[in-house]
Design an enzyme around this catalytic site. Structure first.
Site, PDB file in Angstrom:
ATOM      1  N   CYS A   1      63.922  33.224 -28.247  1.00 51.48           N
ATOM      2  CA  CYS A   1      64.149  32.162 -29.214  1.00 51.48           C
ATOM      3  C   CYS A   1      65.613  32.192 -29.606  1.00 51.48           C
ATOM      4  CB  CYS A   1      63.326  32.279 -30.488  1.00 51.48           C
ATOM      5  SG  CYS A   1      61.634  31.769 -30.296  1.00 51.48           S
TER       6      CYS A   1
ATOM      7  N   ARG B   1      67.293  32.222 -23.846  1.00 45.17           N
ATOM      8  CA  ARG B   1      66.467  33.022 -24.750  1.00 45.17           C
ATOM      9  C   ARG B   1      65.046  32.474 -24.890  1.00 45.17           C
ATOM     10  NH1 ARG B   1      69.856  36.177 -28.125  1.00 45.17           N
ATOM     11  NH2 ARG B   1      68.169  36.421 -29.590  1.00 45.17           N
TER      12      ARG B   1
ATOM     13  N   TRP C   1      60.557  30.462 -27.510  1.00 44.90           N
ATOM     14  CA  TRP C   1      59.724  31.228 -26.588  1.00 44.90           C
ATOM     15  C   TRP C   1      58.553  31.677 -27.445  1.00 44.90           C
ATOM     16  CZ3 TRP C   1      57.701  36.188 -26.144  1.00 44.90           C
ATOM     17  CH2 TRP C   1      57.214  36.537 -24.879  1.00 44.90           C
TER      18      TRP C   1
ATOM     19  N   ASN D   1      63.724  33.338 -35.349  1.00 43.01           N
ATOM     20  CA  ASN D   1      63.595  34.133 -34.126  1.00 43.01           C
ATOM     21  C   ASN D   1      62.972  35.459 -34.539  1.00 43.01           C
ATOM     22  OD1 ASN D   1      66.055  36.025 -32.222  1.00 43.01           O
ATOM     23  ND2 ASN D   1      63.938  35.633 -31.746  1.00 43.01           N
ATOM     24  N   GLY D   2      61.786  35.745 -34.011  1.00 42.37           N
ATOM     25  CA  GLY D   2      61.137  37.016 -34.332  1.00 42.37           C
ATOM     26  C   GLY D   2      59.653  36.835 -34.560  1.00 42.37           C
TER      27      GLY D   2
ATOM     28  N   GLU E   1      62.685  47.179  -7.897  1.00 38.42           N
ATOM     29  CA  GLU E   1      63.498  46.075  -8.416  1.00 38.42           C
ATOM     30  C   GLU E   1      63.340  44.844  -7.517  1.00 38.42           C
ATOM     31  OE1 GLU E   1      64.834  45.398 -11.095  1.00 38.42           O
ATOM     32  OE2 GLU E   1      66.315  43.869 -10.653  1.00 38.42           O
TER      33      GLU E   1
ATOM     34  N   LYS F   1      61.943  41.204  -8.786  1.00 40.29           N
ATOM     35  CA  LYS F   1      62.674  39.933  -8.612  1.00 40.29           C
ATOM     36  C   LYS F   1      61.761  38.884  -7.995  1.00 40.29           C
ATOM     37  CE  LYS F   1      65.316  40.450 -10.668  1.00 40.29           C
ATOM     38  NZ  LYS F   1      65.830  41.448 -11.472  1.00 40.29           N
TER      39      LYS F   1
ATOM     40  N   GLU G   1      59.209  37.675 -10.525  1.00 43.84           N
ATOM     41  CA  GLU G   1      59.806  36.922 -11.640  1.00 43.84           C
ATOM     42  C   GLU G   1      60.099  35.473 -11.278  1.00 43.84           C
ATOM     43  OE1 GLU G   1      62.697  39.521 -14.439  1.00 43.84           O
ATOM     44  OE2 GLU G   1      63.241  39.565 -12.336  1.00 43.84           O
TER      45      GLU G   1
ATOM     46  N   HIS H   1      47.836  56.873   0.467  1.00 46.85           N
ATOM     47  CA  HIS H   1      46.962  57.295  -0.636  1.00 46.85           C
ATOM     48  C   HIS H   1      46.298  56.101  -1.306  1.00 46.85           C
ATOM     49  CE1 HIS H   1      48.285  61.407  -0.206  1.00 46.85           C
ATOM     50  NE2 HIS H   1      49.520  60.943  -0.079  1.00 46.85           N
TER      51      HIS H   1
ATOM     52  N   LYS I   1      65.266  35.599 -21.320  1.00 47.11           N
ATOM     53  CA  LYS I   1      66.183  36.645 -20.895  1.00 47.11           C
ATOM     54  C   LYS I   1      66.247  37.822 -21.855  1.00 47.11           C
ATOM     55  CE  LYS I   1      70.256  37.679 -18.530  1.00 47.11           C
ATOM     56  NZ  LYS I   1      69.468  38.238 -17.444  1.00 47.11           N
TER      57      LYS I   1
HETATM   58  N1  HGA Z   1      57.215  33.708 -33.785  1.00 46.28           N
HETATM   59  C1  HGA Z   1      57.926  32.482 -33.659  1.00 46.28           C
HETATM   60  C2  HGA Z   1      59.294  32.684 -33.069  1.00 46.28           C
HETATM   61  C3  HGA Z   1      59.181  33.163 -31.652  1.00 46.28           C
HETATM   62  C4  HGA Z   1      60.343  33.973 -31.153  1.00 46.28           C
HETATM   63  O1  HGA Z   1      61.271  34.356 -31.830  1.00 46.28           O
HETATM   64  N2  HGA Z   1      60.264  34.308 -29.864  1.00 46.28           N
HETATM   65  O2  HGA Z   1      61.206  35.120 -29.331  1.00 46.28           O
HETATM   66  C5  HGA Z   1      57.139  31.468 -32.856  1.00 46.28           C
HETATM   67  O3  HGA Z   1      56.195  31.827 -32.133  1.00 46.28           O
HETATM   68  O4  HGA Z   1      57.449  30.285 -32.959  1.00 46.28           O
END
Ligand code: HGA
Length: 615
Positions: A2, A27, A76, A102-103, A487, A491, A494, A510, A610
């Site tokens: 985010c 992000r 995100w 963000n969080g 790695e 990749k 991902e 094994h 990221k």
């Molecule tokens: N929890 C919030 C913000 C998401 C966030 O920071 N993601 O990295 C949400 O879900 O909108």
């Protein structure tokens, strides 16, 4: 994960916020939104599901969306599906307050239940929305903007980088940092906050970085900073010199492609000022008096996530070989939630591209309280939390990495680790001067060898056509090529969404050998090392069961390989010690081309982001 951004200016800030969001998109990119205080003094908001470009298209249709104060967000999702309704900014019931976050608010359910009991109606499924309602509820008691925000954040548990806007303060924004980064951008007649500096580079290169618990009030010509207890404080303003703007792809189709091709340069940048004229390591590059400290180290603990974890796995081989110091390595999200035993005189190393990886940062903070000799961060982002909090720091010089799948950050982490192994071996007198010089001389040749590997690009592209329909792949390596295989598999997963696993080749019989049939492609890395014969036998075992073999082999042994590979790619000979750095490159190119063939979103693969700033 985010990205948040906010601006207070004398001019319309919409374009600044949208450009900032594009730069923050690494992000998170499942939805985005912007809110401005518009001409009538009210908050106007636009949100969109999908990439920032969808939001940009939507905003250009609204000629009234203009304002000199605004906040914006690229998401995100952690709580609540990606949808327009769950996209930020979130508004209070009266529509007078808007926030971006963000969080994760860990106690949001309890707070939500209390708010609902008081009659609050929720519009989204997010954890974030509780904050804006709490702000509105407490407004009657605290009409002062910063005091109100301070009172509310005391009720929150979890991690937050927040920006708040209130119509009663149309020329101000308040931002808070607790667990998620916030930078202040100093402009002329305008000021900004954001999750990172890159997003603000079009408008300023002067930044201050909030410490944990800090709050900031920004206005056009004023910035006030407070610590967690509300005491006013100052922060140093740093002028960043961003030589090249990482937000441009140049002549490349994708950031990932550009970043793969940048590796000869950034690898050279990472080692060049650490090696003296007469090919000796400059130990103090790890921090003042690190020579003395390293001489006391009896154990190394490495903690990291994802690609950085793979760099740590390679490091174990190097450190034990050259410094004769035992190493154990652990995934950060595991380390932080168990009671581990601290070996006497252990150096604790964290590795992270962003320096904000939530689990790794938490592990570092924990390590600082439980008796490690010192902590060392290997990191790519100056001014990141990890860099500021570790005792010693080694900065990789990868430059800003935009592609979500890490490439140049990984190989420069490997360079950091080989330098560290040499520095530790030197400080502990386990490495002869001759060996030290041999390794460092070889390291200096790596950029040229990588350039030659990059010239296999077209050949590897051809190979990728065979993989478009594949559902699974196996990667094999032995010794220090096993982490390289890990790695390579990561990749492919991902960015191509192909299920891939990596094994130490000797482990196949094994269990995993049962997966091998003529549908299963097997990608092996075969440097010219002591384990080559063993690897060859393992590849014979695969071949005998019909597996489709693709081998990346050292030039010196490519002719003599006793296997019938569907394709063998010849890599210039390289001393065994540095083979992990070089053999990583073709695997990156391979995943890149498979993803392009499959038509996936190479730089922003689904479900990922990221900088993993949430747990
Ligand atoms: N929890 C919030 C913000 C998401 C966030 O920071 N993601 O990295 C949400 O879900 O909108």
């Amino acid at each position: 994960m985010c990205g948040i951004i906010g601006a207070v200016s004398e001019r319309n800030v919409l374009a600044i916020l949208l450009e900032g969001l594009k730069r923050l998109e690494y992000r998170g990119y499942d939805s985005a939104g912007v809110a401005l205080i518009v001409a009538d003094g009210k908050i106007k908001r636009k949100r969109a599901l999908g990439k920032v470009q969808v939001l940009v298209d939507k905003t250009t249709q609204d000629k009234n969306l203009k304002g000199i104060t605004g906040i914006a967000h690229t998401r995100w999702a952690t709580h609540g599906e990606p949808s327009e309704n769950n996209a930020h900014p979130h508004l209070s019931g009266s529509g007078k307050i808007a926030i971006v976050h963000n969080g994760i608010i860990e106690n949001f359910m309890q707070l939500k239940t209390e708010l609902i009991a008081q009659g609050v109606q929720f519009q989204s499924q997010t954890d974030t929305e509780v904050i804006v309602h709490l702000l509105e509820k407490s407004w009657d008691k605290n009409k002062d903007f910063i005091t109100n925000v301070h009172a509310v954040i005391k009720k929150l548990k979890g991690a937050y980088g927040l920006a708040v806007m209130h119509v009663d303060f149309p020329h101000s924004l308040v931002a808070v940092r607790s667990g998620s980064p916030i930078v202040i951008g100093y402009g002329i007649g305008e000021n900004f906050i954001s999750s990172d500096t890159l997003s603000l580079l079009p408008v300023t290169n002067r930044f201050a970085f909030l410490d944990e618990g800090d709050m900031v009030l920004i206005e056009q010509g004023k910035i006030e900073i407070y610590d967690h207890s509300g005491v006013s404080k100052q922060l140093e303003i740093k002028e960043l010199d961003q030589i090249q703007d990482a937000a441009s792809k140049g002549r490349y189709k994708h950031y990932m492609q550009k970043e793969i091709f940048e590796q000869p340069q950034v690898i050279a940048n990472t080692f060049s000022n650490c090696i003296s004229f007469d090919n000796e390591i400059i130990v103090d590059k790890f921090g003042i008096e690190s020579n003395l400290l390293f001489s006391q180290v009896e154990h190394v603990k490495i903690v990291a996530c994802g690609t950085s974890f793979h760099a740590g796995l390679v490091a174990k081989y190097w450190i034990e070989e050259y410094a004769k110091v035992s190493v154990d390595i652990e995934i950060a999200s595991e380390f932080r939630y168990r009671n581990s035993v601290v070996t006497k005189n252990s150096l604790f190393i964290t590795v992270s591209q962003s320096g904000e990886t939530a689990d790794t940062l938490a592990a570092l903070r924990q390590a600082k309280t439980c008796g490690y000799l010192k902590t060392l961060a290997i990191c790519n982002m100056p001014n990141s939390s990890m860099v500021r909090e570790a005792d010693l720091v080694f900065m990789t010089q990868a430059g800003i990495e935009m592609g979500v799948a890490s490439t140049k950050a990984f190989t420069t982490q490997l360079v950091a680790f080989i330098l560290f192994a040499v520095a530790l071996g030197k400080a502990k007198q386990t490495l002869t001067k001759t060996k030290e010089q041999e390794i460092l001389k070889a390291l200096k040749k790596v950029p040229e060898i990588i350039k030659k590997v990059l010239s296999l690009d077209k050949e590897i592209e051809q190979l990728s056509y065979n993989f478009v329909e594949k559902q699974h792949a196996l990667f094999l390596g032995r010794g220090m090529q096993y982490p390289v295989a890990l790695e390579g598999a990561l990749k492919l997963k991902e960015i191509s969404y192909i299920h891939a696993e990596a094994y130490p080749a000797g482990e196949l019989k094994h269990g995993p050998l049962a997966l091998v049939d003529k549908e299963m492609p097997i990608i092996a890395v075969a440097p010219n090392d002591a384990l080559l014969e063993k690897l060859e036998s393992n590849l014979q075992e695969v071949q005998a069961r019909g597996g489709e073999l693709y081998v990346f082999a050292d030039h010196a042994i490519s002719q003599s390989l006793q296997i019938d590979s569907k394709h063998t790619f010849v890599i210039d000979s390289i001393p065994e010690v540095l083979a992990p750095i070089v053999f990583t490159i073709p695997l990156q190119l391979f995943s890149y081309h498979v993803a392009v063939q499959k038509g996936t979103d190479v730089d922003q693969p689904r479900n990922l982001a990221k900088s993993v700033t949430v747990e």
